[in-house]
Scaffold this motif. Structure first.
Motif, PDB file in Angstrom:
ATOM      1  N   GLU A 159       0.823  -1.208   0.000  1.00 58.55           N
ATOM      2  CA  GLU A 159       0.000   0.000   0.000  1.00 58.55           C
ATOM      3  C   GLU A 159       0.858   1.261   0.000  1.00 58.55           C
ATOM      4  N   GLU A 160       1.969   1.220   0.727  1.00 65.37           N
ATOM      5  CA  GLU A 160       2.849   2.391   0.771  1.00 65.37           C
ATOM      6  C   GLU A 160       3.521   2.606  -0.576  1.00 65.37           C
ATOM      7  N   TRP A 161       3.955   1.532  -1.243  1.00 64.39           N
ATOM      8  CA  TRP A 161       4.541   1.695  -2.575  1.00 64.39           C
ATOM      9  C   TRP A 161       3.512   2.248  -3.552  1.00 64.39           C
ATOM     10  N   LEU A 162       2.265   1.795  -3.439  1.00 60.41           N
ATOM     11  CA  LEU A 162       1.211   2.332  -4.304  1.00 60.41           C
ATOM     12  C   LEU A 162       1.021   3.830  -4.060  1.00 60.41           C
ATOM     13  N   ARG A 163       1.055   4.212  -2.804  1.00 69.45           N
ATOM     14  CA  ARG A 163       0.900   5.636  -2.475  1.00 69.45           C
ATOM     15  C   ARG A 163       2.059   6.443  -3.044  1.00 69.45           C
ATOM     16  N   ARG A 164       3.278   5.928  -2.894  1.00 65.02           N
ATOM     17  CA  ARG A 164       4.444   6.639  -3.426  1.00 65.02           C
ATOM     18  C   ARG A 164       4.384   6.731  -4.947  1.00 65.02           C
ATOM     19  N   ALA A 165       3.877   5.680  -5.587  1.00 65.02           N
ATOM     20  CA  ALA A 165       3.787   5.699  -7.045  1.00 65.02           C
ATOM     21  C   ALA A 165       2.871   6.815  -7.528  1.00 65.02           C
ATOM     22  N   LYS A 166       1.781   7.042  -6.811  1.00 67.94           N
ATOM     23  CA  LYS A 166       0.837   8.086  -7.205  1.00 67.94           C
ATOM     24  C   LYS A 166       1.450   9.480  -7.085  1.00 67.94           C
ATOM     25  N   SER A 167       2.358   9.652  -6.155  1.00 64.35           N
ATOM     26  CA  SER A 167       2.953  10.974  -5.943  1.00 64.35           C
ATOM     27  C   SER A 167       4.323  11.124  -6.602  1.00 64.35           C
ATOM     28  N   LEU A 168       4.788  10.096  -7.312  1.00 68.06           N
ATOM     29  CA  LEU A 168       6.105  10.157  -7.941  1.00 68.06           C
ATOM     30  C   LEU A 168       6.129  11.207  -9.042  1.00 68.06           C
ATOM     31  N   GLU A 169       7.099  12.078  -8.983  1.00 71.07           N
ATOM     32  CA  GLU A 169       7.277  13.103 -10.003  1.00 71.07           C
ATOM     33  C   GLU A 169       8.502  12.757 -10.836  1.00 71.07           C
ATOM     34  N   VAL A 170       8.304  12.622 -12.136  1.00 75.46           N
ATOM     35  CA  VAL A 170       9.404  12.276 -13.025  1.00 75.46           C
ATOM     36  C   VAL A 170       9.498  13.305 -14.134  1.00 75.46           C
ATOM     37  N   SER A 171      10.724  13.586 -14.536  1.00 77.58           N
ATOM     38  CA  SER A 171      10.957  14.530 -15.628  1.00 77.58           C
ATOM     39  C   SER A 171      11.462  13.765 -16.836  1.00 77.58           C
ATOM     40  N   GLY A 172      10.891  14.054 -17.978  1.00 80.23           N
ATOM     41  CA  GLY A 172      11.305  13.387 -19.205  1.00 80.23           C
ATOM     42  C   GLY A 172      12.222  14.218 -20.072  1.00 80.23           C
ATOM     43  N   ALA A 173      12.777  15.298 -19.533  1.00 82.44           N
ATOM     44  CA  ALA A 173      13.669  16.146 -20.310  1.00 82.44           C
ATOM     45  C   ALA A 173      15.030  15.480 -20.491  1.00 82.44           C
ATOM     46  N   HIS A 174      15.653  15.724 -21.641  1.00 79.42           N
ATOM     47  CA  HIS A 174      17.050  15.324 -21.809  1.00 79.42           C
ATOM     48  C   HIS A 174      17.898  16.041 -20.747  1.00 79.42           C
ATOM     49  N   HIS A 175      19.071  15.496 -20.461  1.00 78.10           N
ATOM     50  CA  HIS A 175      20.018  16.185 -19.577  1.00 78.10           C
ATOM     51  C   HIS A 175      21.304  16.402 -20.366  1.00 78.10           C
ATOM     52  N   ILE A 176      21.500  17.633 -20.825  1.00 77.12           N
ATOM     53  CA  ILE A 176      22.593  17.962 -21.738  1.00 77.12           C
ATOM     54  C   ILE A 176      23.375  19.148 -21.195  1.00 77.12           C
ATOM     55  N   ASP A 177      24.692  19.003 -21.137  1.00 71.30           N
ATOM     56  CA  ASP A 177      25.580  20.087 -20.712  1.00 71.30           C
ATOM     57  C   ASP A 177      25.234  20.582 -19.309  1.00 71.30           C
ATOM     58  N   GLY A 178      24.852  19.663 -18.438  1.00 69.28           N
ATOM     59  CA  GLY A 178      24.589  20.001 -17.043  1.00 69.28           C
ATOM     60  C   GLY A 178      23.228  20.580 -16.762  1.00 69.28           C
ATOM     61  N   ALA A 179      22.307  20.554 -17.742  1.00 68.46           N
ATOM     62  CA  ALA A 179      20.984  21.140 -17.534  1.00 68.46           C
ATOM     63  C   ALA A 179      19.937  20.300 -18.252  1.00 68.46           C
ATOM     64  N   ASP A 180      18.693  20.404 -17.788  1.00 70.23           N
ATOM     65  CA  ASP A 180      17.585  19.722 -18.445  1.00 70.23           C
ATOM     66  C   ASP A 180      17.192  20.469 -19.707  1.00 70.23           C
ATOM     67  N   GLU A 181      16.968  19.723 -20.767  1.00 67.23           N
ATOM     68  CA  GLU A 181      16.553  20.281 -22.048  1.00 67.23           C
ATOM     69  C   GLU A 181      15.243  19.609 -22.453  1.00 67.23           C
ATOM     70  N   PRO A 182      14.129  20.359 -22.469  1.00 67.06           N
ATOM     71  CA  PRO A 182      12.832  19.725 -22.737  1.00 67.06           C
ATOM     72  C   PRO A 182      12.657  19.227 -24.154  1.00 67.06           C
ATOM     73  N   GLY A 183      13.427  19.741 -25.094  1.00 66.43           N
ATOM     74  CA  GLY A 183      13.277  19.312 -26.475  1.00 66.43           C
ATOM     75  C   GLY A 183      12.013  19.869 -27.103  1.00 66.43           C
ATOM     76  N   GLY A 184      11.878  19.683 -28.401  1.00 66.39           N
ATOM     77  CA  GLY A 184      10.702  20.176 -29.101  1.00 66.39           C
ATOM     78  C   GLY A 184       9.674  19.087 -29.321  1.00 66.39           C
ATOM     79  N   GLY A 185       8.484  19.478 -29.700  1.00 68.19           N
ATOM     80  CA  GLY A 185       7.435  18.518 -29.994  1.00 68.19           C
ATOM     81  C   GLY A 185       6.766  17.969 -28.752  1.00 68.19           C
ATOM     82  N   ALA A 186       5.849  17.050 -28.987  1.00 65.11           N
ATOM     83  CA  ALA A 186       5.051  16.488 -27.899  1.00 65.11           C
ATOM     84  C   ALA A 186       5.767  15.383 -27.152  1.00 65.11           C
ATOM     85  N   GLY A 187       6.876  14.876 -27.697  1.00 66.40           N
ATOM     86  CA  GLY A 187       7.575  13.769 -27.057  1.00 66.40           C
ATOM     87  C   GLY A 187       6.815  12.465 -27.232  1.00 66.40           C
ATOM     88  N   TYR A 188       7.156  11.487 -26.415  1.00 64.64           N
ATOM     89  CA  TYR A 188       6.472  10.194 -26.506  1.00 64.64           C
ATOM     90  C   TYR A 188       6.145   9.688 -25.110  1.00 64.64           C
TER      91      TYR A 188
END
Length: 496
Positions: free
Chosen positions: A7-36
């Motif tokens: 139950e605790e893992w399920l709760r953590r999964a619901k609140s998990l925040e993930v970023s799908g940006a590339h990480h280039i030259d020490g910074a996040d790069e969101p890229g263009g388009g809608a992504g996948y």
């Protein structure tokens, strides 16, 4: 693993925040388009949307790595300083261990217990081991004539492109990234499009640990686009790849068509696991055979997918394996009691089911499993599957399935066992169970495999190298030998 409930893992999964940006030259790069969309095999739901990298994003990442190598401080740091940075990465991985394990479990279906206890332990250990090794490397000064001085120095090879699969997304990334960084190289990491989230978090943690911009870049993207761009890039000096043999061939072509970059390949396997009548403990041998093929849903290049059993003990061993397969708990990857989770996605599940159908059509006997299960979850689950009566010429015995499917083959003498074991284009790993020391040595030498486990399976640590023979690839991950992939030897001859 800490005492965290389902139950605790399920709760953590619901609140998990993930970023799908590339990480280039020490910074996040969101890229263009809608992504996948990254779809969780646990329930078929969209876990995140990530930036979809192409040639432009790979160019930017390689340019950042090139600047960091040619003009940045990283290759010029004292090795002990690089080592301390790797140790800080290991500390951050430990600090974020639960979050990373949860991310891996959600993105590729691995049971949370395995993600936390096995995958994260391996990744943390890898960065610590190479962090401690970084300042232990030595150069050479061969004895020459009295009026000369010869020096053989080990220098970082340059920009490394690392392409890793989804089955162990953080462990296999660590096996490439950590030794490359320890050697003084800079890296562009391309994770699988199925499991990019944990690798992206690794890139951010590396920057947080103090790696200069451009030293470790992470670019998402599809293999035929982003992977190809990395393989063809003229500013990439070394390419390290883990994945299928078919894709490995593409990277060799990319190197030939570009700058003749060195390409190191860890590819597929169809590993034999030989059980002789004098095995020290037949029940343990059978239990280990079952564990080996069903661990990580069978999605392992080293999985002992061919069980070779002497005909005098074949029925006994097979029955024990079938019994264990039927007892295995298949379920929600976020349940700590789950022993086998979900296959990585619908397309992969369909491929595995095709192999099962072919096995039936070719006349192999299905002893247990073979069906999709837990369909009401929306996830991609398959029953543990065992075939016996498998002929060496069947596809079940020849092709890598990369799923929880075991083929049992019988043999009558040791020479036949070795012939069957070596009757494959692959040569990654093998197992042997015997109480006879001479047999253990002789058969281990006869087996064409990069690793042979005797009276065990999937054992080892960072002190030993890992890699394959034949069409399972070249070069070695793990141990000090991995540094050979990321360094060049330079000879300096001085006339005194």
């Amino acid at each position: 693993m800490p005492d965290v409930t389902h139950e605790e893992w399920l709760r953590r999964a619901k609140s998990l925040e993930v970023s799908g940006a590339h990480h280039i030259d020490g910074a996040d790069e969101p890229g263009g388009g809608a992504g996948y969309a990254v779809v969780s095999p646990r329930d078929g739901q969209v876990l995140a949307r990530v930036a979809d990298g192409g040639v432009a994003e790979v160019d930017a990442a390689v340019a950042a790595a090139r600047r960091a190598f040619d003009a940045g401080p990283w290759p010029r740091l004292a090795p002990a300083e690089r080592g301390r940075a790797l140790l800080r990465i290991a500390d951050l991985l430990e600090e974020r261990r639960a979050e990373l394990a949860l991310t891996i479990s959600l993105e590729m279906g691995k049971p949370i217990t395995d993600a936390y206890d096995i995958e994260l332990r391996a990744a943390i250990t890898t960065f610590r081991w190479y962090g401690q090794l970084a300042d232990k490397l030595t150069d050479e000064s061969p004895h020459t004539a009295p009026d000369t001085l010869a020096l053989v120095t080990r220098e970082p090879a340059g920009v490394v492109g690392a392409v890793v699969p989804w089955n162990f997304p953080l462990t296999l990334a660590g096996w490439k990234v950590a030794p490359a960084l320890a050697a003084g190289c800079t890296v562009v990491l391309k994770p699988s499009e199925n499991s990019p989230l944990s690798a992206l978090l690794l890139g951010r943690l590396a920057t947080e640990a103090g790696l200069p911009p451009g030293v470790l870049n992470v670019v998402n993207g599809d293999g035929p686009v982003a992977g190809r761009a990395l393989g063809l890039h003229p500013d990439v000096d070394v390419l390290a790849f883990t994945g299928s043999t078919a894709v490995g061939r593409h990277f060799l072509h990319y190197a030939a068509d570009s700058n003749l970059k060195r390409v190191w390949l860890e590819l597929g396997g169809k590993s034999p696991n030989i059980i002789l009548p004098d095995a020290p403990d037949l029940e343990r041998a059978a239990a280990t055979a079952a564990w080996g093929i069903f661990f990580n849903q069978g999605e392992m290049c080293t999985a002992p997918s061919r069980l070779l059993v002497h005909s005098s003990i074949g029925d006994r061993v097979t029955e024990a394996v079938v019994r264990r397969a039927r007892e295995l708990r298949v379920g929600d990857p976020l349940d700590p009691a789950t022993e086998m989770g979900a296959l990585v996605g619908e397309a992969h599940l369909s491929r595995v089911q095709d192999h099962i159908g072919t096995g039936l059509a070719e006349g192999a006997r299905l002893r247990t499993g073979g069906e999709r299960t837990l369909t009401d979850t929306g996830g991609t689950y398959l029953e543990p599957t065992v075939f016996d009566g498998v002929d060496p010429g069947m596809r079940l015995a020849r092709e890598e399935i990369f799923g929880p499917v075991l083929s049992v083959l019988a043999f009558d003498d040791l020479d036949e066992a070795v012939r069957l074991a070596n009757a494959t284009e692959y040569g990654l790993a093998a197992g042997l169970w015997t109480s006879d020391l001479s047999t253990a040595h002789q058969v281990s030498r006869a087996l064409k495999a990069g690793t042979v486990w005797v009276n065990c399976y999937e054992e080892g640590d960072l002190t030993v190298p890992f890699g394959g023979m034949k069409q399972s690839g070249n070069g070695r991950d793990k141990s000090g030998h991995a540094l050979e992939k990321y360094t060049e030897l330079k000879t300096t001859w001085i006339q005194l």
